[in-house]
Design a protein around this motif. Structure first.
Motif, PDB file in Angstrom:
ATOM      1  N   ARG A   1     -23.937   7.562  -5.616  1.00 64.15           N
ATOM      2  CA  ARG A   1     -23.573   8.390  -4.480  1.00 64.15           C
ATOM      3  C   ARG A   1     -24.723   8.378  -3.487  1.00 64.15           C
ATOM      4  O   ARG A   1     -25.890   8.449  -3.849  1.00 64.15           O
ATOM      5  N   GLU A   2     -24.337   8.306  -2.234  1.00 63.65           N
ATOM      6  CA  GLU A   2     -25.348   8.172  -1.202  1.00 63.65           C
ATOM      7  C   GLU A   2     -25.855   9.551  -0.795  1.00 63.65           C
ATOM      8  O   GLU A   2     -25.101  10.389  -0.341  1.00 63.65           O
TER       9      GLU A   2
ATOM     10  N   ASP B   1     -22.505  11.241  -0.257  1.00 64.62           N
ATOM     11  CA  ASP B   1     -21.391  10.399   0.166  1.00 64.62           C
ATOM     12  C   ASP B   1     -20.882  10.814   1.539  1.00 64.62           C
ATOM     13  O   ASP B   1     -19.677  10.793   1.796  1.00 64.62           O
TER      14      ASP B   1
ATOM     15  N   GLU C   1     -20.593  13.668   2.828  1.00 68.15           N
ATOM     16  CA  GLU C   1     -20.042  15.016   2.936  1.00 68.15           C
ATOM     17  C   GLU C   1     -21.167  16.031   2.812  1.00 68.15           C
ATOM     18  O   GLU C   1     -22.044  15.878   1.962  1.00 68.15           O
TER      19      GLU C   1
END
Lengths: 259, 259
Positions: free
Chosen positions: B109-110, B148, B150
């Motif tokens: 996840r980024e 991600d 968000e």
DNA sequence: GAGTGGTCTAGACCACGTA
DNA sequence: ACGTGGTCTAGACCACTCG
């Protein structure tokens, strides 16, 4: 006070916003009575359902409460300290009641609890944490704690059945020195505990059991206690209404070479 | 499916109950699409607003989400581990924590964050904890963390202005080794911290900043760090959406002489 | 009895994303 | 273009509690 039809914001949100503002800036302090639905209908020249929608939103936010037929009132928030670490801390010797009662009777509030003990196939969450095989049973002590006659929080403690068979943990009475001490006397002293907190809205069942007002979230506090061998011997499911608790931890940096 | 007019329970609660049941027993798993308002209106033979009231209640409980114009969907919950102790234990021995909770963390996840630094007259809550006199200013580093893409949580760290004047804490950049280490280098090493958690519904501002779905409560996590002299040098206000976090602590029984 | 909020109806028009 | 939920209206009757 006025609302605009053409605005990007729906009328009910504008009304809610004005009321929210009045609450947060102290114009309407905790306990104050809000305008009735009819008054808002009149003042903003909207249908009653539109005024209602604004009020309903504030109820869902936990800001106000509907006390029919007296009206809507600004909610108050008087949380008490909830200190999970305390159970591992040394306690004054004269305490003859269990932790919760000891902690709160002193503050001039009447503490009381109900206890139900049963043998059950535990929920999945408990099964995982106690590393139980399918079919293994547990003893559960379900407690509802009251403060000044109002339900305050719940505490469901699960123990593997074979560990507590025949001990006083299975009797539905107060255990003055605490269930943990009983476990310790039976060679299952806990030296480590894992605390997990889930924050969510209550289930209807929890709402009923704890008499929660709408818009009250809960912390779901899961404690698992381990012996020095790393065996889990106790899992507790606590439900803590958000308007009644502030959860407090204290931590210290582990001893280390100074830098 | 049927509802009764004569029952003590309002029709909309009966409808909400049936849907809630279907969600909790897996008939409608996370991601599943619920019946439309029209379908419910038809199926239960009620006005559309009555069906709507049932759905609105489930939205407020955080069980479902309205994704117009695709319909209502069962919400999913994929919280990650949040471990306040970690900042004092760079390589913690989390023997138990990771065992239970699925780790969607960093893997794949980024992670990203925005940082804003400013000098402000702090909110009352911070003033109390940093023991500031009226008028004393603070430096605040406001961060929004994204996963991600968000928004995930927010972290507003306050420092007394005179303590951090001229340090890199005042620059709106990442501090690789952490602001705490910078404080330590300036003779304000923190050896103790107090964590407080408040559970409540978000403010409209928080809802916007974190893109929260309706029915999502938050944990308001307040950390105050103290030096060995007991001076508070840092207060952090974290906002943790309940659907994205599980807060975890691990504790050990302090070594003690048995009394 | 009066006034409150709770429930419910039967419509209307709108904003928005998807197809 | 269509169907979705979002907003809003204008009524109705009810249950409850307080004075």
């Amino acid at each position: 006070m006025s609302v605009k039809r053409a605005g990007q914001m729906p009328v009910w949100q504008q009304i809610a916003g004005e009321l929210r503002q009045a609450i947060s800036d102290g114009t309407m302090p905790p306990g104050a009575r809000l305008p009735t639905e009819s008054e808002l209908t009149e003042r903003f020249q909207v249908a009653r359902n539109t005024a209602r929608q604004a009020l309903t939103a504030l109820v869902a936010e936990g800001l106000i409460i509907a006390a029919r037929p007296r009206g809507y009132f600004v909610r108050d928030r008087r949380p008490i300290n909830y200190r999970p670490q305390q159970e591992f801390m040394p306690q004054p010797r004269y305490l003859e009641t269990d932790r919760f009662i000891a902690q709160h009777s002193a503050e001039g509030r009447e503490a009381r609890q109900t206890i139900e003990v049963s043998i059950v196939d535990p929920p999945e969450m408990v099964k995982d944490r106690l590393r139980l095989e399918a079919g293994e049973l547990t003893v559960v002590r379900k407690r509802v704690r009251y403060l000044d006659g109002e339900p305050f929080n719940t505490n469901d403690s699960y123990f593997p059945l074979d560990l507590v068979q025949g001990t006083e943990i299975m009797r539905p009475d107060d255990i003055a020195r605490g269930a943990n001490e009983v476990l310790a006397e039976n060679d299952y002293r806990q030296v480590r505990a894992l605390d997990e907190f889930y924050v969510r809205m209550p289930t209807p069942e929890e709402t009923r059991r704890l008499a929660l007002a709408p818009g009250t979230p809960v912390a779901y506090h899961v404690v698992t206690g381990f012996t020095s061998e790393g065996r889990p011997v106790r899992t507790v499911l606590n439900v803590l209404p958000g308007d009644r608790h502030v959860i407090a931890f204290e931590r210290t940096r582990p001893a280390q070479a100074d830098s």
